[in-house]
Design an enzyme around this catalytic site. Structure first.
Site: not given
Ligand SMILES: Cc1cc2nc3c(=O)[nH]c(=O)nc-3n(C[C@H](O)[C@H](O)[C@H](O)COP(=O)(O)OP(=O)(O)OC[C@H]3O[C@@H](n4cnc5c(N)ncnc54)[C@H](O)[C@@H]3O)c2cc1C
Length: 384
Positions: A122, A124-125, A156, A280, A339, A364
């Site tokens: 697609f 567009l950009t 793309i 905690q 971690h 998007e």
């Protein structure tokens, strides 16, 4: 809408098994080699993953939006590069043809997209138009029986693999905004279409993007999407509405995976004589992540159901994409923190996921563009 829960469960179970047994063990290799192995792609085709959202009459699985997001939650449990490979065929690459293509265009392309024989992209950009997509400058000039396309499309997804490109280009030079834009289905190999070098990305290695360049690229008039000029931008926006729900669901799935990894590490890693999961302050990070994932999952499911019920979900899709992608970033950050130093080195998957998920807040429609869409729709509704 879930049409048949038992059938969907079978599909989700088989995809879940594929994710656990085939994709997760291959994640590190995909990141190192920047390629998804051919046998994995063949298995994805056999499972029907390239045609999840393509109607059954064209050989796809024809999932409803609610069913599709349930599948995307599961696919999100592994490296997003795998999903990216099938993402354009199910989303931005095929939806324009499904929603607005002519009967001939649907019959010609959708069966091959559903089977994975053909990969769609697609476009567009452009270098000069990203968030302000309506300002695009690629031109399509009508000549005898064809359009001459000129311009460059940027970043793309799947362009290096694509067999067809849905390209948004300006057919009316006098109209510099949305109404001057039309969409075309351009086949790879059309003279005048070339590709730039593959982009070196921060993450999602194994999924590829590059420039797509048009230099007097002669596209037959029959390739004008839907046979109508001036509606290409509207098609693109409809495609992105659906894509945002799908991306929101993937964010939920990836966040669940990162949280599962963080919890497992917190239970195993001992400091001050006890598992760090007993502290905690670590528990707060786990609990906040769990809560936000639950909220995002509920939003995505609700918006998907509304879409299946025929409602316009432009606002809800933007809300879901905004919240889920930002949530995913926060969960990634906390999972690295849990971690400790191990989160910063590549022996653990979280280092890779942290880089992979950054993209969700950008493509998007960036988070800022989702905010603008939501507020614009609120203001519009208040004025009526
Ligand atoms: C890996 C990857 C894959 C992609 N795949 C595709 C694809 O398949 N097809 C395709 O067409 N495009 C694709 N894109 C492009 C993507 O959709 C754009 O990068 C995105 O829309 C942002 O556009 P931009 O990069 O030009 O940023 P810009 O629009 O220049 O934005 C830069 C910053 O300014 C902010 N900003 C811009 N306008 C406003 C405003 N009005 N108010 C407030 N803030 C604003 C943005 O939110 C952002 O933070 C992809 C991009 C990447 C990185």
């Amino acid at each position: 809408m879930i049409r048949d829960r038992a059938t969907l469960s079978l599909l989700i179970d088989s995809i879940g098994r594929f994710v656990r047994e085939r994709l997760i063990p291959t994640e590190a290799q995909v990141d190192e080699t920047d390629a998804v192995p051919a046998p994995i792609i063949a298995e994805m085709k056999a499972l029907g993953l390239f045609g999840l959202s393509i109607p059954e009459e064209y050989g796809g699985l024809g999932l409803t939006m609610e069913e599709e997001v349930e599948v995307a939650f599961v696919l999100g449990g592994t490296s997003p590069a795998f999903r990216s490979l099938i993402g354009t065929n199910n989303g931005i690459g095929s939806q324009g043809i499904i929603l607005d293509g002519t009967a001939e265009q649907r019959a010609s392309y959708l069966p091959r997209l559903a089977s994975g024989e053909l990969v769609a992209a697609f476009a567009l950009t452009e270098p000069g138009s990203g968030s302000d997509a309506a300002s695009l400058s690629t031109t399509a000039t009508k000549k005898d029986g064809y359009y001459a396309l000129n311009g460059t499309k940027r970043y793309i997804t799947n362009a290096p693999e694509a067999g067809i490109f849905t390209v948004m280009a300006r057919t009316d030079a006098a109209d510099t905004r949305a109404h001057g834009i039309s969409a075309f289905i351009v086949e790879r190999g059309t003279p005048g279409l070339s590709l730039g070098r593959v982009d070196r990305k921060m993450g999602q290695r194994g999924a590829h993007t590059c420039d797509v360049i048009f230099e007097d690229c002669r596209v037959p008039a029959s390739q004008l999407l839907g046979g109508r000029e001036g509606v290409g931008f509207r098609t693109a926006m409809k495609v992105l509405d659906k894509g945002r729900l799908h991306i929101g669901a993937v964010c939920v799935g990836v966040a669940e995976r990162m949280l599962a990894d963080a919890l497992a590490y917190a239970l195993e890693r001992r400091q001050f004589g006890q598992p760090i999961a007993e502290f905690q302050l670590v528990q707060a990070m786990l609990a906040d992540s769990k809560t936000e994932i639950y909220a995002a999952r509920s939003m995505v499911q609700d918006a998907a159901r509304r879409r299946d019920d025929g409602h316009d979900v432009a606002t809800e899709a933007a809300c879901a994409k905004l919240f889920a992608s930002e949530m995913c970033g926060r969960v990634a950050d906390r999972a690295v923190q849990i971690h400790g130093g191990a989160g910063y080195v590549s022996d653990y998957a979280i280092e890779r996921f942290y880089r992979d998920v950054r993209l969700f807040r950008i493509y998007e429609g960036t988070s800022q563009i989702q905010q603008l869409v939501i507020a614009r729709n609120m203001i519009r509704a208040a004025k009526w």
